[in-house]
Design a protein around this motif. Structure first.
Motif, PDB file in Angstrom:
ATOM      1  N   UNK A 183     -85.911 -98.648  23.351  1.00 31.01           N
ATOM      2  CA  UNK A 183     -84.568 -98.058  23.460  1.00 31.01           C
ATOM      3  C   UNK A 183     -84.116 -98.069  24.918  1.00 31.01           C
ATOM      4  N   UNK A 184     -84.997 -97.721  25.827  1.00 33.23           N
ATOM      5  CA  UNK A 184     -84.681 -97.711  27.255  1.00 33.23           C
ATOM      6  C   UNK A 184     -84.252 -99.099  27.731  1.00 33.23           C
ATOM      7  N   UNK A 185     -85.025-100.103  27.374  1.00 33.06           N
ATOM      8  CA  UNK A 185     -84.697-101.479  27.766  1.00 33.06           C
ATOM      9  C   UNK A 185     -83.343-101.881  27.182  1.00 33.06           C
ATOM     10  N   UNK A 186     -83.077-101.488  25.937  1.00 32.06           N
ATOM     11  CA  UNK A 186     -81.787-101.803  25.315  1.00 32.06           C
ATOM     12  C   UNK A 186     -80.638-101.101  26.050  1.00 32.06           C
ATOM     13  N   UNK A 187     -80.855 -99.854  26.443  1.00 36.63           N
ATOM     14  CA  UNK A 187     -79.818 -99.125  27.188  1.00 36.63           C
ATOM     15  C   UNK A 187     -79.555 -99.767  28.548  1.00 36.63           C
ATOM     16  N   UNK A 188     -80.616-100.177  29.221  1.00 35.94           N
ATOM     17  CA  UNK A 188     -80.471-100.864  30.510  1.00 35.94           C
ATOM     18  C   UNK A 188     -79.680-102.152  30.306  1.00 35.94           C
ATOM     19  N   UNK A 189     -80.075-102.911  29.323  1.00 40.22           N
ATOM     20  CA  UNK A 189     -79.411-104.190  29.052  1.00 40.22           C
ATOM     21  C   UNK A 189     -77.941-103.990  28.732  1.00 40.22           C
ATOM     22  N   UNK A 190     -77.649-103.026  27.886  1.00 41.51           N
ATOM     23  CA  UNK A 190     -76.254-102.760  27.523  1.00 41.51           C
ATOM     24  C   UNK A 190     -75.455-102.275  28.727  1.00 41.51           C
TER      25      UNK A 190
END
Length: 188
Positions: free
Chosen positions: A151-158
């Motif tokens: 989830x963290x990586x997805x938030x960073x990416x977004x």
């Protein structure tokens, strides 16, 4: 066997080529090595002397960018700073790197052993920081750390890809951490 360190002028040339390649390829992924050389202010032969072909340049860009991500996390002192401070600072630092090196990170060769090793180090730093945050009560004791990391990586990416214009890394980091900690439900 480790590569022989470059002289300072050669290192500056490589850095100029990598920076130019990031800018040029971000704007035009089909750009030629000659266009990259021109943007770097070096001769085409200099680019070819440092990078045998386009694939070697792309591999070097990916490795360079992932090394910057690792340094960004380490600069936040995740194992010595208070966990919330380290998490916010690491997030802001990583967002700044990802904003600057988006093309290289998005196109990094995951099969390249050097890049894969740095990516594993980055994941270990992140996972250790999340475990430390869990251990001091920032995250629930039964949090699924693997899911948290995804989830963290997805938030960073977004945060990097989801904007039409770059934002302040500190503001974006606050948004990422707040979402990670509280989601979108009401605050109690």
């Amino acid at each position: 066997m480790a590569a022989k360190p470059l002289r300072a002028d050669a290192e500056r040339s490589v850095r100029a080529i990598l920076d130019a390649a990031q800018r040029v390829l971000s704007a035009n992924p089909a750009a030629s090595m000659e266009q990259i050389a021109e943007a770097a202010g070096v001769a085409r032969t200099t680019v070819h002397r440092r990078f045998a072909n386009r694939e070697a340049l792309l591999r070097a860009m990916g490795l360079w960018a992932w090394q910057r991500v690792k340094e960004a996390i380490e600069a936040a002192r995740p194992m010595t700073a208070p966990p919330m401070v380290a998490m916010h600072q690491a997030t802001a630092n990583v967002l700044a790197v990802k904003d600057s090196w988006t093309f290289a990170l998005d196109n990094a060769d995951a099969a390249d052993p050097e890049t894969a090793a740095v990516r594993e180090e980055v994941a270990a730093l992140r996972d250790n920081a999340f475990a430390a945050a869990r251990d001091v009560g920032i995250f629930a004791p039964d949090v699924d750390l693997a899911w948290l990391a995804r989830v963290y990586v997805a938030l960073i990416s977004e945060s990097v890809h989801g904007q039409e214009e770059a934002g302040d890394p500190d503001v974006l980091a606050t948004r990422v951490i707040d979402t990670l900690l509280h989601g979108f439900g009401p605050r109690s």
